[in-house]
Design a protein around this motif. Structure first.
Motif, PDB file in Angstrom:
ATOM      1  N   ASP A 163      30.081  66.491  39.508  1.00 24.68           N
ATOM      2  CA  ASP A 163      31.533  66.116  39.491  1.00 24.68           C
ATOM      3  C   ASP A 163      31.827  64.939  39.799  1.00 24.68           C
ATOM      4  OD1 ASP A 163      34.164  66.240  39.010  1.00 24.68           O
ATOM      5  OD2 ASP A 163      34.285  68.612  39.316  1.00 24.68           O
ATOM      6  N   GLN A 164      32.199  64.395  38.761  1.00 27.87           N
ATOM      7  CA  GLN A 164      33.339  62.913  39.678  1.00 27.87           C
ATOM      8  C   GLN A 164      34.189  62.785  39.579  1.00 27.87           C
ATOM      9  OE1 GLN A 164      30.895  60.298  41.109  1.00 27.87           O
ATOM     10  NE2 GLN A 164      29.443  61.552  40.821  1.00 27.87           N
ATOM     11  N   SER A 165      34.769  63.330  38.560  1.00 28.52           N
ATOM     12  CA  SER A 165      36.354  63.909  38.842  1.00 28.52           C
ATOM     13  C   SER A 165      37.073  63.090  39.895  1.00 28.52           C
ATOM     14  CB  SER A 165      36.934  65.134  38.938  1.00 28.52           C
ATOM     15  OG  SER A 165      36.231  64.989  37.452  1.00 28.52           O
ATOM     16  N   ASP A 166      36.511  63.550  41.385  1.00 31.59           N
ATOM     17  CA  ASP A 166      37.312  63.366  41.892  1.00 31.59           C
ATOM     18  C   ASP A 166      37.455  62.008  42.729  1.00 31.59           C
ATOM     19  OD1 ASP A 166      39.518  65.183  42.226  1.00 31.59           O
ATOM     20  OD2 ASP A 166      38.602  66.662  43.022  1.00 31.59           O
ATOM     21  N   ALA A 167      36.268  61.586  42.750  1.00 32.51           N
ATOM     22  CA  ALA A 167      35.269  60.314  43.093  1.00 32.51           C
ATOM     23  C   ALA A 167      35.386  58.960  42.834  1.00 32.51           C
ATOM     24  CB  ALA A 167      33.658  60.853  43.593  1.00 32.51           C
ATOM     25  N   ARG A 168      36.253  58.827  41.376  1.00 36.46           N
ATOM     26  CA  ARG A 168      36.336  57.565  40.635  1.00 36.46           C
ATOM     27  C   ARG A 168      38.032  58.138  40.584  1.00 36.46           C
ATOM     28  NH1 ARG A 168      31.120  55.761  37.741  1.00 36.46           N
ATOM     29  NH2 ARG A 168      29.780  57.424  38.825  1.00 36.46           N
ATOM     30  N   ALA A 169      38.185  56.020  40.441  1.00 36.04           N
ATOM     31  CA  ALA A 169      39.878  55.456  39.777  1.00 36.04           C
ATOM     32  C   ALA A 169      39.250  55.295  38.731  1.00 36.04           C
ATOM     33  CB  ALA A 169      40.549  55.123  40.764  1.00 36.04           C
ATOM     34  N   ILE A 170      39.629  55.454  37.155  1.00 36.00           N
ATOM     35  CA  ILE A 170      39.902  54.999  36.867  1.00 36.00           C
ATOM     36  C   ILE A 170      41.461  54.622  35.780  1.00 36.00           C
ATOM     37  CG2 ILE A 170      40.002  54.921  33.549  1.00 36.00           C
ATOM     38  CD1 ILE A 170      37.239  57.393  34.295  1.00 36.00           C
ATOM     39  N   ILE A 171      40.929  53.303  35.306  1.00 35.33           N
ATOM     40  CA  ILE A 171      42.750  52.329  34.740  1.00 35.33           C
ATOM     41  C   ILE A 171      41.918  51.764  33.764  1.00 35.33           C
ATOM     42  CG2 ILE A 171      42.197  50.515  35.845  1.00 35.33           C
ATOM     43  CD1 ILE A 171      45.632  50.181  36.065  1.00 35.33           C
ATOM     44  N   ARG A 172      43.165  52.386  32.370  1.00 39.71           N
ATOM     45  CA  ARG A 172      43.021  51.535  31.145  1.00 39.71           C
ATOM     46  C   ARG A 172      43.649  50.080  30.898  1.00 39.71           C
ATOM     47  NH1 ARG A 172      43.025  56.018  26.452  1.00 39.71           N
ATOM     48  NH2 ARG A 172      41.347  56.152  27.577  1.00 39.71           N
ATOM     49  N   VAL A 173      43.572  49.315  30.557  1.00 36.53           N
ATOM     50  CA  VAL A 173      43.638  48.271  30.309  1.00 36.53           C
ATOM     51  C   VAL A 173      43.720  47.478  29.335  1.00 36.53           C
ATOM     52  CG1 VAL A 173      43.081  45.469  31.188  1.00 36.53           C
ATOM     53  CG2 VAL A 173      42.345  47.237  32.928  1.00 36.53           C
ATOM     54  N   SER A 174      44.643  47.242  28.682  1.00 37.94           N
ATOM     55  CA  SER A 174      45.205  47.378  27.155  1.00 37.94           C
ATOM     56  C   SER A 174      45.831  46.106  26.800  1.00 37.94           C
ATOM     57  CB  SER A 174      45.623  48.171  26.322  1.00 37.94           C
ATOM     58  OG  SER A 174      46.619  48.083  26.722  1.00 37.94           O
ATOM     59  N   GLY A 175      45.978  45.481  25.249  1.00 34.89           N
ATOM     60  CA  GLY A 175      47.380  44.298  25.306  1.00 34.89           C
ATOM     61  C   GLY A 175      46.542  43.247  25.004  1.00 34.89           C
ATOM     62  N   ARG A 176      46.841  42.335  24.828  1.00 35.49           N
ATOM     63  CA  ARG A 176      46.546  40.829  23.738  1.00 35.49           C
ATOM     64  C   ARG A 176      46.076  40.024  25.065  1.00 35.49           C
ATOM     65  NH1 ARG A 176      52.265  39.662  23.943  1.00 35.49           N
ATOM     66  NH2 ARG A 176      52.301  38.488  25.491  1.00 35.49           N
ATOM     67  N   ASP A 177      46.357  39.891  26.594  1.00 34.64           N
ATOM     68  CA  ASP A 177      45.519  39.458  26.662  1.00 34.64           C
ATOM     69  C   ASP A 177      44.907  39.915  28.163  1.00 34.64           C
ATOM     70  OD1 ASP A 177      47.581  36.683  26.870  1.00 34.64           O
ATOM     71  OD2 ASP A 177      48.824  37.844  27.760  1.00 34.64           O
ATOM     72  N   ALA A 178      44.114  41.084  27.849  1.00 32.88           N
ATOM     73  CA  ALA A 178      43.212  41.857  28.290  1.00 32.88           C
ATOM     74  C   ALA A 178      41.980  41.014  28.965  1.00 32.88           C
ATOM     75  CB  ALA A 178      42.997  43.874  27.368  1.00 32.88           C
ATOM     76  N   TYR A 180      40.083  48.677  27.228  1.00 34.02           N
ATOM     77  CA  TYR A 180      39.305  49.012  28.752  1.00 34.02           C
ATOM     78  C   TYR A 180      39.207  49.642  29.205  1.00 34.02           C
ATOM     79  CZ  TYR A 180      37.855  44.037  27.154  1.00 34.02           C
ATOM     80  OH  TYR A 180      37.836  42.451  25.794  1.00 34.02           O
ATOM     81  N   ASP A 181      38.267  50.600  29.959  1.00 36.29           N
ATOM     82  CA  ASP A 181      38.438  51.424  30.562  1.00 36.29           C
ATOM     83  C   ASP A 181      37.530  51.351  31.978  1.00 36.29           C
ATOM     84  OD1 ASP A 181      40.012  53.161  29.487  1.00 36.29           O
ATOM     85  OD2 ASP A 181      38.553  54.679  29.319  1.00 36.29           O
ATOM     86  N   LEU A 182      38.668  50.615  33.023  1.00 36.98           N
ATOM     87  CA  LEU A 182      37.494  51.057  34.065  1.00 36.98           C
ATOM     88  C   LEU A 182      37.593  51.886  35.154  1.00 36.98           C
ATOM     89  CD1 LEU A 182      36.642  47.999  36.016  1.00 36.98           C
ATOM     90  CD2 LEU A 182      39.199  47.479  36.774  1.00 36.98           C
ATOM     91  N   ALA A 183      36.511  52.083  36.018  1.00 38.64           N
ATOM     92  CA  ALA A 183      36.111  53.078  37.047  1.00 38.64           C
ATOM     93  C   ALA A 183      35.612  52.104  37.489  1.00 38.64           C
ATOM     94  CB  ALA A 183      34.695  53.932  35.607  1.00 38.64           C
ATOM     95  N   VAL A 184      36.281  52.732  39.430  1.00 40.35           N
ATOM     96  CA  VAL A 184      35.572  52.537  40.702  1.00 40.35           C
ATOM     97  C   VAL A 184      35.530  53.511  41.156  1.00 40.35           C
ATOM     98  CG1 VAL A 184      36.459  49.653  40.047  1.00 40.35           C
ATOM     99  CG2 VAL A 184      38.505  51.799  41.255  1.00 40.35           C
ATOM    100  N   ALA A 185      34.952  53.222  42.733  1.00 44.26           N
ATOM    101  CA  ALA A 185      34.875  54.415  43.719  1.00 44.26           C
ATOM    102  C   ALA A 185      36.784  54.931  43.784  1.00 44.26           C
ATOM    103  CB  ALA A 185      34.291  53.791  44.665  1.00 44.26           C
ATOM    104  N   ARG A 186      36.453  55.708  43.615  1.00 40.57           N
ATOM    105  CA  ARG A 186      38.293  56.361  45.295  1.00 40.57           C
ATOM    106  C   ARG A 186      39.011  55.298  45.912  1.00 40.57           C
ATOM    107  NH1 ARG A 186      40.905  61.065  43.861  1.00 40.57           N
ATOM    108  NH2 ARG A 186      42.718  61.624  46.217  1.00 40.57           N
ATOM    109  N   SER A 187      37.073  55.067  46.324  1.00 39.53           N
ATOM    110  CA  SER A 187      37.751  54.997  47.740  1.00 39.53           C
ATOM    111  C   SER A 187      38.168  53.242  48.267  1.00 39.53           C
ATOM    112  CB  SER A 187      36.051  54.526  48.843  1.00 39.53           C
ATOM    113  OG  SER A 187      35.378  53.983  48.451  1.00 39.53           O
ATOM    114  N   SER A 188      37.344  52.768  46.744  1.00 40.62           N
ATOM    115  CA  SER A 188      38.212  51.007  47.070  1.00 40.62           C
ATOM    116  C   SER A 188      39.644  51.157  46.015  1.00 40.62           C
ATOM    117  CB  SER A 188      37.100  50.249  46.039  1.00 40.62           C
ATOM    118  OG  SER A 188      36.385  50.854  44.473  1.00 40.62           O
ATOM    119  N   ALA A 189      39.919  51.883  45.906  1.00 39.92           N
ATOM    120  CA  ALA A 189      40.812  52.490  44.486  1.00 39.92           C
ATOM    121  C   ALA A 189      42.578  51.031  45.280  1.00 39.92           C
ATOM    122  CB  ALA A 189      41.316  53.493  44.693  1.00 39.92           C
TER     123      ALA A 189
END
Length: 197
Positions: A115-130, A173-182
């Motif tokens: 389970d990585q639900s609490d281990a990753r931070a995900i942010i969605r990046v969208s738009g013409r300049d993404a 885009y979806d960008l996933a990073v380690a929660r510790s680096s959020a």
């Protein structure tokens, strides 16, 4: 908790206390970029047992209607599906944590599940300049000839480990990073976004 043990610990978002919901950059015009914090998702790493990839493929197809994506690809429907992470490794994405219940049991003996639900931070990046925005910090080519919807990269963003998948041609885009680096990732994202609004 079990055995009548009480706790004051409560789950909290990877972005809590880090990301502020405000507008950055150029005032008075349509934003060229939208950053959406992803929360309440279910996320698990699947690593196929040696020689069991075909059996795993069949179980995931039968249970969820998913196909195992090939190298550098994602197979998504709405907020669910699989994202390639390495040889015989995938991220399983679910719209909610509850939807993930039963995954480990279903693939027992076929894959290791973490389970990585609490281990990753995900942010969605969208738009013409993404694309231009992400290109400022990613070590990959995001031009549509090189990176298209359904493609995945395990890379770095401003020298921090990241996994990126393109959802559509908007582009989103979806960008996933380690929660510790959020915190560090948000700092970079919010400063890099200034010029785009």
């Amino acid at each position: 908790m079990s055995d009548g043990i009480e706790t004051t610990w409560r789950p909290r978002s990877a972005w809590a206390g880090i990301a502020s919901i405000v507008r950055h950059g150029r005032p008075g015009s349509e934003p060229g970029l939208t950053l959406t914090l992803r929360e309440e998702f279910g996320l698990a790493t699947l690593i196929a047992a040696k020689g069991r990839t075909d059996a795993l493929r069949q179980v995931l197809e039968d249970l969820y209607g998913w196909s195992l994506p090939d190298f550098g690809a994602a197979s998504l429907t709405d907020e669910q599906g699989l994202v390639w992470s390495g040889p015989d490794q995938w991220l399983a994405l679910f719209g909610t944590r509850r939807a993930m219940a039963g995954l480990a049991q279903a693939v027992r003996g076929l894959a290791a599940v973490t389970d990585q639900s609490d281990a990753r931070a995900i942010i969605r990046v969208s738009g013409r300049d993404a694309r231009a925005f992400l290109a400022k910090g990613l070590a990959i080519d995001l031009h549509p000839r090189a990176f298209q919807p359904g493609q995945v990269a395990v890379t770095s963003l401003a020298h921090m480990g990241a996994q990126l998948w393109q959802r559509d041609a908007t582009p989103t885009y979806d960008l996933a990073v380690a929660r510790s680096s959020a915190g560090s990732v948000w700092s970079w994202l919010s400063h890099a976004a200034d010029e785009f609004g």
